[in-house]
Structures are given as structure tokens and as C-alpha cells.
Design a protein around this motif. Structure first.
Motif: not given
Length: 444
Positions: A383-390
């Protein structure tokens, strides 16, 4: 639209057709969450009423989130490390490669745990063929695979299959296999769903799935679980879909492809629900049993069904296809990073990823160890990686540059509403998903 420079196309090649790209993306997205989590959440959080927030979130995350990851990959011609570096350098900043390593580690971590679970699925396929899955109590059969070093042969076969597919390359490996496995997945599940419809008592399962309980829309938890299910169902991790985007031809309409991927992923979840839950109700078993639903509850269903061995084999074979196609994406994004950052050739990089996945995975085959591993990866890292990607796509790179990429192949350019959703709504929800995932100890 005017012609576009193709110099940033990924050196691994690309997908030969739009349908090949979509099926590969669907293969990455469709996984265990569609098969065991979506059906029981649908029934537990309001039946048809749950579909209202779910559809709202899945459309937003699909059109804005998935399009953004596809677009960033195609723009940069590489995976998360190179893409995040590109975005940061567009602002005159450093550190993009380090940030890009976070979602990459998430993909590797998921692959390590997922390979163990897919090994259980393969063992269940074999058990259905031999009859052991039906004749041995399902909890005993499942326990035989989940002890320490309890699933090594199946685990090895799953990793080897994934490696062999990837050695074939993007066109002859990833695209070709997904063109076979994903249609087969849908056909097999439809066959099972039709058979289940004729079971006595199946009607209760349909009522559980589809009878709207409108009062659940007033419960915040319904919206939280719908959001988490939608977000993670699409495999938006800031990593895997970026690498598939880097293999997409410049002429293709990314937003349309993202929409089709979202639609097919949602259909997969619904078909799984119609195949599983009515069968569970027909034999008066627990539809809310979570992960054991697939490995313990459903074998009990098949054991009581006429031609149960056949339908057990079809079911677990379809789940195997979903698992392998997801693993292919996870391996690919890690392999591509090894090629670019460690200057390795394709085959050695794939073998390196396979070895890493297997060597770590062998030591977490014991179910409590696997559960702890997957909790850390799925609640914190992914989830942190997904948030960072956004944030990287819609804030660091910016809507102007990502829009220019997404408008390629479109007759009508994206408007200000899309930019608003990407820059504010999508990023805000990605942050909320990360925070609530920790608060609820997992929502996806």
C-alpha cells in the motif's frame, strides 16, 4: 494526434496486440482476492448494496489509477525504478531510483508469499485428479501442505513454470500464455457456476450475494472494505502495471485499455462469487471463512457434489491459471529491474528472481510464518508503494505530462475533471487506503 518519439520503448520488446496487453493486465489483476475475498465481502457487507460503493471505487481506481501506471510505464519505457527516477528528474530532483525500489520490493515480497499459495493450489489440482482431495478430510489434506517445508515440490514447480513462461519473452511468453490462460479461467468458472446453479439450496447463496441490505450503506466499514477490495483487486501497486505499460505500443488508447481491464477484472470477481457462494450454501457451510474457504470449505462442497472430482479439478485449475498469470507480472517487474540496474541479460535476471523467490519462500511455507510475512507486505509495503506511485504520477510528474501520454491514441483529450480526480481524489484515497489498511490490519 501527432507522431510520438518511440525512443523510450522498453528494450525487452512489447505486446503484439491490444487484446494481448489487456489479457496480460487482467491476468496480473485477477488473483486470490477475486476468488475468495470478493464473494464473502459481497455477502457480508450488504449484498447487492455493497456493489454501489465497490463500482464507484473500481471505476475511479481503474480509469485514473490504472491508466496512470500504464501511462508512466509507456512514457518512460521501464519499470518503477527508472520511472520514478524520470519523474523526480523532471523536477530537477534526485532519489527517484531509491523511491522506486520500495514498490519493487513490494512486488518481490508478494511474489515470495504468492508462490507458496499457488503451490498449494497446484497440489489441490493434483489431489482432485487423484481423488485424495475428495477422499481425505480437507483440513487434513490442507495441513499436509502448510507445515514447515511442507510444499517444496509444488512450490518448485510453480516457480519453474513462471520462469519458463518469462524466458519466452513478452510476446511469446507473457502475451501468449495470458491469451490461453485468461480465457480458460473465465470458461472454467462459468462452467462451474452453471453447474452450481442446479444444486438444491443454491438459491440461498444467490440471495446472500444479491439481496440488497441498504442499511449497510450507512456503515463506514462497508465503504472501507469496498474501497480496499477495489483498490487491491486491480493490482495497483506502483510497480507491476507500470512494467506492462512500458511494453504497450504508442498508438494504443491507454484509458480504454484500463477500462477494459477493470471491466474484466470485475466480471472475474462476480463469476467467482456465483460459482462459490451458492455451492457453499447448498451444503450449508460457512461462506465467511476467509482464506480457508478455498482450501478447506470448497473441497467439502466438491466431496458432496456429483462428479465432484471433475469440478474440483476444473476449479483449482482455473485458480492456478489466475495465480500463475499474477506471478508472471511480479517476476517480470523484478526481472526487468535486474536487467536495467544490474546490467544483466534477460534469462539470468529471470533465474535470479526465481531463485530469490524460491529460497526465501521455502522458509515461510509454514502457515503462521507465511501469514506474518504476507501481513507485513500487504498491509505496509505494497500500500505504501501504491500511494507513492500515485503521488509520483499525478504530483511529481504532474498532470500535464501524464495527460500528454494518456491522450496519445485518443480522439478526445482528457479534461480537467480527470486531472482533478487524479491529483486530488485518487491520491487522497490512496493515502486513506494505506492508513486504514494499518488501522483495520488489512482491507485488501
Amino acid at each position: 494526434m501527432k507522431s510520438v518519439d518511440n525512443s523510450l520503448q522498453n528494450t525487452n520488446g512489447g505486446f503484439d496486440s491490444k487484446i494481448g496487453f489487456i489479457l496480460a493486465s487482467v491476468g496480473s489483476a485477477v488473483g486470490m482476492g477475486n476468488i475468495w475475498m470478493f464473494p464473502y465481502r459481497l455477502g457480508s457487507y450488504g449484498g447487492a448494496a455493497f456493489l454501489i460503493p465497490y463500482f464507484l471505487f473500481i471505476v475511479l481506481f481503474g480509469i485514473v489509477g490504472l491508466s496512470g501506471e500504464f501511462g508512466l510505464g509507456r512514457l518512460t519505457g521501464t519499470g518503477p525504478i527508472g520511472s520514478y527516477d524520470y519523474a523526480m528528474k523532471s523536477r530537477g530532483k534526485k532519489g527517484g531510483k531509491l523511491l522506486g525500489a520500495i514498490p519493487l520490493l513490494g512486488s518481490l515480497g508478494i511474489a515470495i508469499g504468492y508462490a507458496v499459495i499457488v503451490g498449494w493450489v497446484l497440489r489441490s489440482v493434483w489431489g482432485a485428479v487423484t481423488g485424495d482431495l475428495i477422499s481425505i478430510p480437507s483440513d487434513e489434506y490442507f495441513a499436509g501442505a502448510t507445515g514447515q517445508f511442507g510444499s517444496i515440490p509444488w512450490h518448485v514447480i510453480v516457480v519453474a513454470l513462471t520462469v519458463i513462461i518469462l524466458i519466452g519473452g513478452v510476446l511469446k511468453g507473457i502475451e501468449k500464455v495470458n491469451k490461453i490462460m485468461m480465457p480458460a479461467f473465465f470458461i472454467l468458472f462459468i462452467v462451474i457456476a452453471v453447474r452450481v446453479a442446479f444444486l438444491d439450496g443454491a438459491g440461498e447463496g444467490y440471495r446472500y450475494l444479491l439481496m440488497p441490505k441498504w442499511e449497510y450503506l450507512l456503515k463506514p466499514e462497508t465503504w472501507v472494505m469496498a474501497m480496499g477490495q477495489a483498490f487491491f483487486s486491480l493490482s495497483i501497486t506502483g510497480s507491476g502495471m507500470i512494467i506492462y505499460g512500458s511494453y504497450l505500443k504508442k498508438k494504443e488508447n491507454i484509458v480504454h485499455s484500463a477500462g477494459m481491464t477493470t471491466l474484466l477484472d470485475t466480471c472475474a470477481a462476480l463469476i467467482a462469487g456465483f460459482a462459490i457462494i451458492p455451492a457453499v450454501f447448498a451444503f450449508q457451510l460457512d461462506p465467511t471463512s476467509g482464506p480457508p474457504l478455498m482450501f478447506i470449505t470448497l473441497p467439502k462442497v466438491f466431496a458432496q457434489m456429483p462428479m465432484g472430482r471433475l469440478f474440483a479439478a476444473l476449479f483449482f485449475l482455473s485458480v492456478l491459471f489466475a495465480g500463475i498469470t499474477s506471478l508472471v507480472n511480479m517476476f517480470e517487474v523484478c526481472s526487468e529491474a535486474a536487467q536495467k540496474e544490474l546490467r544483466m541479460k534477460r534469462i539470468p535476471s529471470i533465474l535470479l528472481v526465481g531463485a530469490a523467490v524460491l529460497l526465501v519462500g521455502i522458509f515461510i511455507e509454514y502457515e503462521p510464518f507465511l501469514g506474518a510475512w504476507m501481513d507485513v507486505i500487504t498491509i505496509y509495503v505494497v500500500p505504501f508503494g501504491a500511494m507513492l506511485g500515485a503521488i509520483m504520477i499525478y504530483w511529481v510528474l504532474g498532470t500535464k505530462k501524464i495527460d500528454a501520454e494518456l491522450n496519445i491514441g485518443r480522439k478526445k483529450p482528457l479534461g480537467k475533471f480527470f486531472d482533478f480526480c487524479g491529483k486530488y481524489v485518487y491520491i487522497l484515497l490512496a493515502v486513506v487506503v494505506f492508513i486504514l489498511g494499518i488501522a483495520y490490519h488489512g482491507i485488501g
